[in-house]
Write a protein that holds these residues in place. Structure first.
Motif, PDB file in Angstrom:
ATOM      1  N   SER A  83      -9.747  87.898   3.367  1.00  0.00           N
ATOM      2  CA  SER A  83      -9.101  87.265   2.216  1.00  0.00           C
ATOM      3  C   SER A  83     -10.006  87.445   0.991  1.00  0.00           C
ATOM      4  N   THR A  84      -9.435  87.914  -0.096  1.00  0.00           N
ATOM      5  CA  THR A  84     -10.244  88.071  -1.322  1.00  0.00           C
ATOM      6  C   THR A  84     -10.729  86.708  -1.815  1.00  0.00           C
ATOM      7  N   ASN A  85      -9.952  85.639  -1.598  1.00  0.00           N
ATOM      8  CA  ASN A  85     -10.418  84.308  -2.016  1.00  0.00           C
ATOM      9  C   ASN A  85     -11.681  83.914  -1.252  1.00  0.00           C
TER      10      ASN A  85
ATOM     11  N   ALA B 221      -5.775  95.918   1.079  1.00  0.00           N
ATOM     12  CA  ALA B 221      -5.066  95.215   2.165  1.00  0.00           C
ATOM     13  C   ALA B 221      -5.879  93.991   2.577  1.00  0.00           C
ATOM     14  N   GLN B 222      -5.176  92.929   2.960  1.00  0.00           N
ATOM     15  CA  GLN B 222      -5.848  91.738   3.504  1.00  0.00           C
ATOM     16  C   GLN B 222      -5.353  91.518   4.931  1.00  0.00           C
ATOM     17  N   THR B 223      -6.276  91.167   5.810  1.00  0.00           N
ATOM     18  CA  THR B 223      -5.887  90.900   7.194  1.00  0.00           C
ATOM     19  C   THR B 223      -5.724  89.397   7.441  1.00  0.00           C
ATOM     20  N   ALA B 224      -6.257  88.574   6.528  1.00  0.00           N
ATOM     21  CA  ALA B 224      -6.144  87.114   6.685  1.00  0.00           C
ATOM     22  C   ALA B 224      -5.886  86.484   5.315  1.00  0.00           C
ATOM     23  N   GLY B 225      -4.988  87.116   4.556  1.00  0.00           N
ATOM     24  CA  GLY B 225      -4.641  86.575   3.238  1.00  0.00           C
ATOM     25  C   GLY B 225      -4.019  85.196   3.413  1.00  0.00           C
ATOM     26  N   ARG B 226      -4.358  84.294   2.488  1.00  0.00           N
ATOM     27  CA  ARG B 226      -3.898  82.911   2.622  1.00  0.00           C
ATOM     28  C   ARG B 226      -3.040  82.490   1.456  1.00  0.00           C
ATOM     29  N   GLY B 227      -2.054  81.671   1.752  1.00  0.00           N
ATOM     30  CA  GLY B 227      -1.266  81.040   0.716  1.00  0.00           C
ATOM     31  C   GLY B 227      -1.519  79.550   0.742  1.00  0.00           C
ATOM     32  N   ARG B 228      -0.740  78.825  -0.039  1.00  0.00           N
ATOM     33  CA  ARG B 228      -0.877  77.378  -0.087  1.00  0.00           C
ATOM     34  C   ARG B 228      -0.459  76.771   1.248  1.00  0.00           C
ATOM     35  N   ALA B 229      -0.945  75.561   1.512  1.00  0.00           N
ATOM     36  CA  ALA B 229      -0.566  74.789   2.689  1.00  0.00           C
ATOM     37  C   ALA B 229      -0.850  75.543   3.994  1.00  0.00           C
TER      38      ALA B 229
ATOM     39  N   LEU C 178      -0.641  93.866  -5.027  1.00  0.00           N
ATOM     40  CA  LEU C 178      -1.827  93.524  -5.809  1.00  0.00           C
ATOM     41  C   LEU C 178      -2.369  92.240  -5.202  1.00  0.00           C
ATOM     42  N   ALA C 179      -3.623  92.265  -4.800  1.00  0.00           N
ATOM     43  CA  ALA C 179      -4.263  91.062  -4.239  1.00  0.00           C
ATOM     44  C   ALA C 179      -5.662  90.987  -4.817  1.00  0.00           C
ATOM     45  N   PHE C 180      -5.927  89.946  -5.566  1.00  0.00           N
ATOM     46  CA  PHE C 180      -7.268  89.835  -6.144  1.00  0.00           C
ATOM     47  C   PHE C 180      -7.655  88.380  -6.345  1.00  0.00           C
ATOM     48  N   SER C 181      -8.953  88.178  -6.512  1.00  0.00           N
ATOM     49  CA  SER C 181      -9.493  86.840  -6.753  1.00  0.00           C
ATOM     50  C   SER C 181     -10.567  86.940  -7.820  1.00  0.00           C
ATOM     51  N   LEU C 182     -10.486  86.005  -8.764  1.00  0.00           N
ATOM     52  CA  LEU C 182     -11.381  86.008  -9.913  1.00  0.00           C
ATOM     53  C   LEU C 182     -12.220  84.730  -9.870  1.00  0.00           C
TER      54      LEU C 182
ATOM     55  N   PRO D 269       4.738  74.517  -7.235  1.00  0.00           N
ATOM     56  CA  PRO D 269       3.659  74.540  -8.230  1.00  0.00           C
ATOM     57  C   PRO D 269       3.080  75.906  -8.516  1.00  0.00           C
ATOM     58  N   ASN D 270       3.294  76.901  -7.650  1.00  0.00           N
ATOM     59  CA  ASN D 270       2.473  78.111  -7.796  1.00  0.00           C
ATOM     60  C   ASN D 270       3.172  79.412  -7.420  1.00  0.00           C
ATOM     61  N   ASP D 271       4.504  79.392  -7.339  1.00  0.00           N
ATOM     62  CA  ASP D 271       5.221  80.608  -6.947  1.00  0.00           C
ATOM     63  C   ASP D 271       5.673  81.386  -8.172  1.00  0.00           C
TER      64      ASP D 271
ATOM     65  N   ARG E 183      13.805  85.198  -6.730  1.00  0.00           N
ATOM     66  CA  ARG E 183      13.120  85.312  -5.435  1.00  0.00           C
ATOM     67  C   ARG E 183      11.611  85.453  -5.644  1.00  0.00           C
ATOM     68  N   LYS E 184      10.881  85.174  -4.592  1.00  0.00           N
ATOM     69  CA  LYS E 184       9.421  85.105  -4.743  1.00  0.00           C
ATOM     70  C   LYS E 184       8.797  86.496  -4.746  1.00  0.00           C
ATOM     71  N   ALA E 185       8.140  86.810  -5.853  1.00  0.00           N
ATOM     72  CA  ALA E 185       7.463  88.111  -5.975  1.00  0.00           C
ATOM     73  C   ALA E 185       5.952  87.953  -5.910  1.00  0.00           C
TER      74      ALA E 185
ATOM     75  N   GLY F 278      -6.872  83.120  -7.121  1.00  0.00           N
ATOM     76  CA  GLY F 278      -6.347  84.194  -6.284  1.00  0.00           C
ATOM     77  C   GLY F 278      -4.905  84.487  -6.638  1.00  0.00           C
ATOM     78  N   VAL F 279      -4.599  85.762  -6.776  1.00  0.00           N
ATOM     79  CA  VAL F 279      -3.239  86.168  -7.125  1.00  0.00           C
ATOM     80  C   VAL F 279      -2.775  87.235  -6.144  1.00  0.00           C
ATOM     81  N   GLY F 280      -1.587  87.046  -5.612  1.00  0.00           N
ATOM     82  CA  GLY F 280      -0.974  88.054  -4.753  1.00  0.00           C
ATOM     83  C   GLY F 280       0.393  88.403  -5.290  1.00  0.00           C
ATOM     84  N   LEU F 281       0.648  89.684  -5.459  1.00  0.00           N
ATOM     85  CA  LEU F 281       1.954  90.111  -5.979  1.00  0.00           C
ATOM     86  C   LEU F 281       2.540  91.190  -5.086  1.00  0.00           C
TER      87      LEU F 281
HETATM   88  C1  BTN Z   1       1.111  81.155  -2.203  1.00  0.00           C
HETATM   89  O1  BTN Z   1       2.184  81.675  -2.507  1.00  0.00           O
HETATM   90  O2  BTN Z   1       1.053  80.145  -1.478  1.00  0.00           O
HETATM   91  C2  BTN Z   1      -0.152  81.724  -2.778  1.00  0.00           C
HETATM   92  C3  BTN Z   1      -0.425  83.126  -2.310  1.00  0.00           C
HETATM   93  C4  BTN Z   1      -1.750  83.653  -2.842  1.00  0.00           C
HETATM   94  C5  BTN Z   1      -2.134  84.963  -2.223  1.00  0.00           C
HETATM   95  C6  BTN Z   1      -3.363  85.564  -2.851  1.00  0.00           C
HETATM   96  S1  BTN Z   1      -3.599  87.256  -2.422  1.00  0.00           S
HETATM   97  C7  BTN Z   1      -5.180  87.224  -3.136  1.00  0.00           C
HETATM   98  C8  BTN Z   1      -5.811  85.914  -2.782  1.00  0.00           C
HETATM   99  N1  BTN Z   1      -6.453  85.972  -1.480  1.00  0.00           N
HETATM  100  C9  BTN Z   1      -5.864  85.166  -0.601  1.00  0.00           C
HETATM  101  O3  BTN Z   1      -6.214  85.033   0.595  1.00  0.00           O
HETATM  102  N2  BTN Z   1      -4.832  84.520  -1.173  1.00  0.00           N
HETATM  103  C10 BTN Z   1      -4.687  84.878  -2.559  1.00  0.00           C
END
Ligand code: BTN
Length: 257
Positions: free
Chosen positions: A28-30, A51-59, A71-75, A114-116, A122-124, A144-147
């Motif tokens: 995960s970039t975060n 590519a992320q193998t354990a990308g995370r979203g909310r909850a 696009l997956a990045f973290s600032l 709050p964050n979609d 639809r969710k992009a 963190g932003v994922g598109l």
């Molecule tokens: C959501 O919709 O709940 C938030 C999704 C956020 C995904 C991005 S992808 C880059 C960064 N790294 C992560 O593991 N999550 C965020």
């Protein structure tokens, strides 16, 4: 595939986006950005992944980032604000991502509290801000932003109908110019993080205000009218009983009439 030199060239001249870490595959970039921030990384550090193998979203949800399409990045940011203002970063990221999408593709973007990030309803994309505090101040935040740029996840992998910018625009969208547009707009709006203009800009992008919704959150399921959001990012819900509730976290859906 994202190339290091192309990434450096595209982000040349920006204040944010230094230093840059590019991974062809990462958990995960975060998580990577957080580790670097804990070790003292400066504001502006950017972690980008093909590519992320354990990308995370909310909850605690997972976020899919297949190679070549997203696009997956973290600032790392270190704003000098109180911990209570951390939600401002979710607003900031939501607004600038919408602006950048509209610059990069002939589509309109909106936000679902709050964050979609929605395109065509639809969710992009999604935003995941994770902050660390020192006392009542913010030590740093990971934005963190994922598109879904050129492919959408399969329906069975998502909680809300998903799309991609390509599907909505009817043509492929280049990822690096989109990343540059996001960072450029973020730089422009970042000085206004604590201003009243930011919640106003965020509110104007939110889809469900004034509509009947059902919110699933820590307090269970609540039905009512999504009256407003406040300057702290809470959803102001008028329950069917007439009671007014501030909701800090949850998933909102439009309520069928
Ligand atoms: C959501 O919709 O709940 C938030 C999704 C956020 C995904 C991005 S992808 C880059 C960064 N790294 C992560 O593991 N999550 C965020």
């Amino acid at each position: 595939m994202l190339h290091a030199q192309s990434l450096l060239d595209e982000l040349n001249g920006l204040a944010l986006g230094h230093p840059i870490y590019l991974y062809q595959e990462i958990g995960s970039t975060n998580d990577a950005a957080r580790r670097l921030a804990q070790a003292g990384a400066p504001e502006g550090l950017l972690v980008v992944a093909e590519a992320q193998t354990a990308g995370r979203g909310r909850a605690g949800r997972s976020w899919l980032t297949p190679p070549g399409t997203a696009l997956a990045f973290s600032l790392v940011l270190r704003p000098k604000v109180e911990a209570a203002q951390a939600s401002r970063l979710t607003m900031l990221a939501g607004v600038v991502v919408c602006e950048a999408i509209e610059q990069a593709a002939p589509v309109s973007a909106e936000l679902k509290w709050p964050n979609d990030v929605l395109v065509g309803g639809r969710k992009a994309g999604g935003i995941l801000v994770e902050a660390e505090m020192i006392g009542d101040r913010l030590a740093f935040a990971i934005v963190g932003v994922g598109l879904n740029v050129n492919a959408a996840p399969p329906p069975e992998a998502v909680h809300f109908p998903a799309t991609s910018l390509r599907d909505e625009a009817g043509r492929p969208v280049e990822r690096l110019p989109l990343l540059r547009a996001i960072l450029t707009r973020l730089e422009a709006r970042y000085p206004g993080l604590a201003s009243a203009g930011l919640p106003a800009a965020w509110r104007s992008r939110l889809k469900m205000l004034g509509r009947p919704v059902v919110v699933h959150g820590p307090e269970g399921e609540l039905a009512g009218m999504a009256e407003d959001v406040d300057a702290d990012g809470a959803l102001v819900l008028r329950l069917d009983s007439g009671e007014r509730r501030r909701i800090l976290a949850g998933d909102a859906r439009l309520r069928p009439a």
